[in-house]
Design a protein around this motif. Structure first.
Motif, PDB file in Angstrom:
ATOM      1  N   GLY A 212       0.744  -1.189   0.122  1.00 58.25           N
ATOM      2  CA  GLY A 212      -0.058  -0.027  -0.086  1.00 58.25           C
ATOM      3  C   GLY A 212       0.722   1.330   0.033  1.00 58.25           C
ATOM      4  O   GLY A 212       2.097   1.144  -0.361  1.00 58.25           O
ATOM      5  N   ASP A 213       0.207   2.251   0.193  1.00 57.26           N
ATOM      6  CA  ASP A 213       0.937   3.696   0.501  1.00 57.26           C
ATOM      7  C   ASP A 213       1.906   3.561   1.705  1.00 57.26           C
ATOM      8  O   ASP A 213       2.610   4.537   1.884  1.00 57.26           O
ATOM      9  N   ARG A 214       1.749   2.890   2.738  1.00 53.26           N
ATOM     10  CA  ARG A 214       2.452   2.715   4.094  1.00 53.26           C
ATOM     11  C   ARG A 214       3.063   1.524   4.371  1.00 53.26           C
ATOM     12  O   ARG A 214       2.210   0.502   4.126  1.00 53.26           O
ATOM     13  N   ILE A 215       4.052   1.289   4.940  1.00 55.94           N
ATOM     14  CA  ILE A 215       4.607   0.132   5.275  1.00 55.94           C
ATOM     15  C   ILE A 215       5.551   0.528   6.757  1.00 55.94           C
ATOM     16  O   ILE A 215       6.426   1.352   6.738  1.00 55.94           O
ATOM     17  N   SER A 216       5.315  -0.565   7.642  1.00 57.48           N
ATOM     18  CA  SER A 216       6.189  -0.266   8.728  1.00 57.48           C
ATOM     19  C   SER A 216       7.773  -1.149   8.571  1.00 57.48           C
ATOM     20  O   SER A 216       7.831  -1.798   7.690  1.00 57.48           O
ATOM     21  N   GLN A 217       8.533  -0.692   9.426  1.00 55.64           N
ATOM     22  CA  GLN A 217       9.999  -1.134   9.181  1.00 55.64           C
ATOM     23  C   GLN A 217       9.936  -2.560   9.174  1.00 55.64           C
ATOM     24  O   GLN A 217      10.583  -3.382   8.662  1.00 55.64           O
ATOM     25  N   LEU A 218       8.972  -3.217  10.360  1.00 55.13           N
ATOM     26  CA  LEU A 218       9.159  -4.593  10.463  1.00 55.13           C
ATOM     27  C   LEU A 218       8.670  -5.221   8.979  1.00 55.13           C
ATOM     28  O   LEU A 218       9.025  -6.436   8.658  1.00 55.13           O
TER      29      LEU A 218
ATOM     30  N   LYS B  49      17.338  -3.310   3.565  1.00 54.59           N
ATOM     31  CA  LYS B  49      16.993  -3.011   4.691  1.00 54.59           C
ATOM     32  C   LYS B  49      17.419  -1.772   5.385  1.00 54.59           C
ATOM     33  O   LYS B  49      16.978  -1.042   6.015  1.00 54.59           O
ATOM     34  N   ALA B  50      18.908  -1.358   4.951  1.00 54.94           N
ATOM     35  CA  ALA B  50      19.326  -0.162   5.520  1.00 54.94           C
ATOM     36  C   ALA B  50      18.698   0.883   5.026  1.00 54.94           C
ATOM     37  O   ALA B  50      18.442   1.770   5.912  1.00 54.94           O
ATOM     38  N   ALA B  51      18.250   0.926   3.581  1.00 55.30           N
ATOM     39  CA  ALA B  51      17.347   2.076   3.214  1.00 55.30           C
ATOM     40  C   ALA B  51      16.012   2.213   3.632  1.00 55.30           C
ATOM     41  O   ALA B  51      15.610   3.262   3.495  1.00 55.30           O
ATOM     42  N   THR B  52      15.512   1.263   4.460  1.00 54.40           N
ATOM     43  CA  THR B  52      14.255   1.386   4.646  1.00 54.40           C
ATOM     44  C   THR B  52      13.998   1.417   6.377  1.00 54.40           C
ATOM     45  O   THR B  52      12.931   1.214   6.881  1.00 54.40           O
ATOM     46  N   SER B  53      15.210   1.370   6.967  1.00 52.67           N
ATOM     47  CA  SER B  53      15.214   1.263   8.647  1.00 52.67           C
ATOM     48  C   SER B  53      14.604   2.671   9.118  1.00 52.67           C
ATOM     49  O   SER B  53      14.796   3.768   8.349  1.00 52.67           O
TER      50      SER B  53
END
Lengths: 156, 156
Positions: A89-95, A119-123
């Motif tokens: 979707g338009d939003r997503i948590s780190q986990l 992972k580094a880019a989305t932490s």
DNA sequence: CATTTTGACTATCTCTGACTATTATTATAA
DNA sequence: TTATAATAATAGTCAGAGATAGTCAAAATG
């Protein structure tokens, strides 16, 4: 202390590999085996085996009820990626993002190093300057764009 | 009398050596061992185990949460990366970022696909939700964290 | 003054249990 | 026999409790 959810997740994934892509369980029986309440099984499934993550879950209540989990068939990495991209979707948590990325590795769509980069880019660590209420939006945009970039280049 | 933060720092570094480059702790447990408030652990980590000093930190909250610290590589590629990482300031434009990434490819530090991923993660397109004046900060954080992830010593 | 230490408040993830929903089986009535 | 009602056997939901870690600014230290 390892998380029970992780243990159950691993157990199920092991079964899925053994059974070549599909597994059928009984919720109470599984909860019993791991000494937890039945609803924990639902928690594991809803956080680790969702459709967007590449799994298809069916269930049935009543006598002889069951829960079945099927791993989606992936014959084209590009197709799979497109499927994922549209389903994020338009939003997503780190986990959740990490779970996705781990799945890509499982599916042999990306390399370990690539997974680390993603992972580094989305932490969360990297998004501290983004207002909290926008953080998950930015993360989703980053993840999707990285995935898009992969649909263009073939893996060696 | 030595400062508590120094003692904790030494303790962690000892563990990292023992474990050959990586350590995983629980914040409360560690705070307990040293009789301090948990947030002191954050202080130690944020002042002593920074990227500039060659460490990569990850964490997870909730039951079974943890903090993991990984020592970064110091071989030539790692050195080069660390040099770059420190030379990237707190802000970087999309264009400059791309120049860096292209150089990494030229120097054989990253693969083409990895470069694509990195460019995708640092493009303006992906940062539209970030306030304009913060955009280059976030980009720098993303780029640096991706590069850092590449210098992590892998075990397993 | 710079650094360290503390603690109140917040954020995130996991686990639990009471309550609900659905399906299968068995008993009962027509 | 067939239709229906009751009962048993499952699974689903959701809110709250529990278990961690993060943040930030004030207080303490040197």
């Amino acid at each position: 202390m390892a998380r029970l959810s992780d243990i159950i997740e691993e157990f199920l994934k092991g079964l899925i590999i053994e059974e070549e892509g599909t597994v059928e369980i009984q919720r109470n029986e599984l909860a019993n085996r791991f000494n937890c309440v039945p609803s924990q099984i639902n928690y594991v499934i809803s956080t680790r085996f969702t459709a967007e993550k590449g799994y298809y879950v069916e269930s049935r209540r009543g006598g002889g009820g069951y829960i079945s989990i099927k791993r989606l068939n992936v014959d084209s990495a590009g197709d799979y990626l497109m499927h994922i991209i549209t389903s994020i979707g338009d939003r997503i948590s780190q986990l959740t993002s990490e779970v996705f990325i781990n799945n890509f590795v499982d599916y042999n769509i990306i390399e370990n190093r690539e997974a680390m980069i993603m992972k580094a880019a989305t932490s969360d660590k990297v998004l501290t300057d983004v207002p909290t209420d926008k953080r998950d939006d930015v993360r989703a945009a980053i993840l999707k764009n990285m995935l898009m970039s992969l649909t263009v280049i073939k893996r060696r």
